[in-house]
Design a protein around this motif. Structure first.
Motif, PDB file in Angstrom:
ATOM      1  N   THR A  91      56.797  24.117  25.701  1.00  0.00           N
ATOM      2  CA  THR A  91      56.825  23.447  27.003  1.00  0.00           C
ATOM      3  C   THR A  91      58.255  23.142  27.434  1.00  0.00           C
ATOM      4  OG1 THR A  91      54.633  22.506  26.644  1.00  0.00           O
ATOM      5  CG2 THR A  91      56.029  21.411  28.271  1.00  0.00           C
ATOM      6  N   VAL A  92      59.052  22.601  26.523  1.00  0.00           N
ATOM      7  CA  VAL A  92      60.451  22.294  26.842  1.00  0.00           C
ATOM      8  C   VAL A  92      61.191  23.586  27.180  1.00  0.00           C
ATOM      9  CG1 VAL A  92      62.637  21.425  25.904  1.00  0.00           C
ATOM     10  CG2 VAL A  92      60.511  20.150  25.534  1.00  0.00           C
ATOM     11  N   GLY A  93      60.943  24.630  26.410  1.00  0.00           N
ATOM     12  CA  GLY A  93      61.587  25.916  26.691  1.00  0.00           C
ATOM     13  C   GLY A  93      61.235  26.452  28.066  1.00  0.00           C
ATOM     14  N   VAL A 159      74.179  21.584  29.744  1.00  0.00           N
ATOM     15  CA  VAL A 159      75.625  21.390  29.883  1.00  0.00           C
ATOM     16  C   VAL A 159      76.412  22.561  29.299  1.00  0.00           C
ATOM     17  CG1 VAL A 159      77.562  19.929  29.155  1.00  0.00           C
ATOM     18  CG2 VAL A 159      75.473  18.896  30.030  1.00  0.00           C
ATOM     19  N   THR A 160      75.975  23.077  28.172  1.00  0.00           N
ATOM     20  CA  THR A 160      76.747  24.138  27.516  1.00  0.00           C
ATOM     21  C   THR A 160      76.390  25.536  28.004  1.00  0.00           C
ATOM     22  OG1 THR A 160      75.170  24.462  25.698  1.00  0.00           O
ATOM     23  CG2 THR A 160      76.895  22.760  25.395  1.00  0.00           C
ATOM     24  N   GLY A 161      75.212  25.677  28.587  1.00  0.00           N
ATOM     25  CA  GLY A 161      74.774  26.999  29.005  1.00  0.00           C
ATOM     26  C   GLY A 161      74.249  27.841  27.857  1.00  0.00           C
ATOM     27  N   GLU A 162      74.155  27.246  26.671  1.00  0.00           N
ATOM     28  CA  GLU A 162      73.609  27.969  25.520  1.00  0.00           C
ATOM     29  C   GLU A 162      72.142  28.301  25.769  1.00  0.00           C
ATOM     30  OE1 GLU A 162      74.113  25.692  21.950  1.00  0.00           O
ATOM     31  OE2 GLU A 162      76.274  25.564  22.201  1.00  0.00           O
ATOM     32  N   ALA A 163      71.687  29.352  25.133  1.00  0.00           N
ATOM     33  CA  ALA A 163      70.276  29.724  25.239  1.00  0.00           C
ATOM     34  C   ALA A 163      69.421  28.688  24.501  1.00  0.00           C
ATOM     35  CB  ALA A 163      70.055  31.110  24.635  1.00  0.00           C
ATOM     36  N   TYR A 164      68.254  28.457  25.007  1.00  0.00           N
ATOM     37  CA  TYR A 164      67.305  27.550  24.361  1.00  0.00           C
ATOM     38  C   TYR A 164      66.781  28.229  23.110  1.00  0.00           C
ATOM     39  CZ  TYR A 164      63.091  24.819  23.552  1.00  0.00           C
ATOM     40  OH  TYR A 164      62.112  24.046  22.984  1.00  0.00           O
ATOM     41  N   ASP A 165      66.809  27.522  21.986  1.00  0.00           N
ATOM     42  CA  ASP A 165      66.360  28.054  20.697  1.00  0.00           C
ATOM     43  C   ASP A 165      65.036  27.389  20.337  1.00  0.00           C
ATOM     44  OD1 ASP A 165      65.938  28.803  18.044  1.00  0.00           O
ATOM     45  OD2 ASP A 165      68.035  28.480  17.458  1.00  0.00           O
ATOM     46  N   GLU A 166      63.956  28.014  20.770  1.00  0.00           N
ATOM     47  CA  GLU A 166      62.625  27.426  20.572  1.00  0.00           C
ATOM     48  C   GLU A 166      62.294  27.244  19.086  1.00  0.00           C
ATOM     49  OE1 GLU A 166      57.997  28.483  21.566  1.00  0.00           O
ATOM     50  OE2 GLU A 166      59.519  28.994  23.063  1.00  0.00           O
ATOM     51  N   GLU A 167      62.672  28.187  18.246  1.00  0.00           N
ATOM     52  CA  GLU A 167      62.383  28.089  16.814  1.00  0.00           C
ATOM     53  C   GLU A 167      63.071  26.864  16.200  1.00  0.00           C
ATOM     54  OE1 GLU A 167      63.139  30.637  12.738  1.00  0.00           O
ATOM     55  OE2 GLU A 167      62.986  31.720  14.635  1.00  0.00           O
ATOM     56  N   TYR A 168      64.338  26.661  16.552  1.00  0.00           N
ATOM     57  CA  TYR A 168      65.075  25.493  16.051  1.00  0.00           C
ATOM     58  C   TYR A 168      64.405  24.200  16.504  1.00  0.00           C
ATOM     59  CZ  TYR A 168      68.501  21.773  15.952  1.00  0.00           C
ATOM     60  OH  TYR A 168      69.108  20.558  15.756  1.00  0.00           O
ATOM     61  N   VAL A 169      64.057  24.121  17.791  1.00  0.00           N
ATOM     62  CA  VAL A 169      63.449  22.905  18.333  1.00  0.00           C
ATOM     63  C   VAL A 169      62.085  22.661  17.690  1.00  0.00           C
ATOM     64  CG1 VAL A 169      62.571  21.787  20.434  1.00  0.00           C
ATOM     65  CG2 VAL A 169      64.753  23.020  20.473  1.00  0.00           C
TER      66      VAL A 169
END
Length: 190
Positions: A91-93, A159-169
């Motif tokens: 959902t967050v992703g 803020v950083t523009g990094e890709a969302y890491d669903e596995e990490y989250v």
């Protein structure tokens, strides 16, 4: 000239304020810019909102409602048998990718509370809403930790523009929720 009845004017002004924030940031918000965006007389904005803070509070509430609607559609809040960490991470992703402009707007208003104390109570309501929404799945303290993790991840990605890491989250949420722990070697034990 007869006064025109316009029951939706207040809502249109709030929507206009949201568009101004999305386009120009908080610094671009004034009664004048919002009135122009809403196509209403300047006096309408000051009639409905005595101060810019009052208008921004209404805009933040509207933005929070958008995220709340996204969360309500999530199985994490509706299906007691779903994998809570996986569903929250998904959902967050989705919010950070498919609805990124909504997320940016929400956090622009949310972080404005740093300099505008009138926004602080509304900004604080978000964590409380998460705790209430997750009450059927986790205890209050765990729900608060989930809200803090989601906030941190969202700010970092935006803020950083990094890709969302669903596995990490998903893994971090599992550690907080208690559905999975990591062993010292880094491998997950479930």
């Amino acid at each position: 000239m007869a006064r025109r009845y316009d029951p939706d004017r207040r809502g249109r002004i709030v929507d206009a304020a949201i568009r101004v924030v999305a386009r120009d940031g908080i610094a671009g918000v004034s009664h004048r810019t919002v009135a122009a965006e809403a196509d209403v007389p300047l006096g309408s904005t000051t009639y409905h909102f005595a101060s810019l803070d009052e208008l921004l509070v209404a805009a933040l509430r509207r933005a929070d409602d958008g995220f709340a609607a996204t969360a309500r559609r999530s199985a994490a809040l509706t299906d007691p048998d779903c994998d809570l960490a996986a569903e929250l991470a998904r959902t967050v992703g989705g919010w950070l990718t498919d609805e990124r402009s909504d997320a940016e707007l929400c956090y622009e208003l949310y972080l404005a509370a740093l300099r505008r104390p009138a926004l602080r109570p509304v900004a604080g309501e978000w964590a409380e809403q998460v705790a209430v929404a997750l009450a059927h799945r986790v205890d209050r303290e765990t729900a608060r930790a989930v809200a803090a993790l989601v906030d941190g991840v969202c700010v970092q990605v935006l803020v950083t523009g990094e890709a969302y890491d669903e596995e990490y989250v998903r893994g971090a949420l599992r550690r907080i929720i208690g559905g999975e722990t990591s062993s010292p070697g880094g491998a997950a034990a479930g």
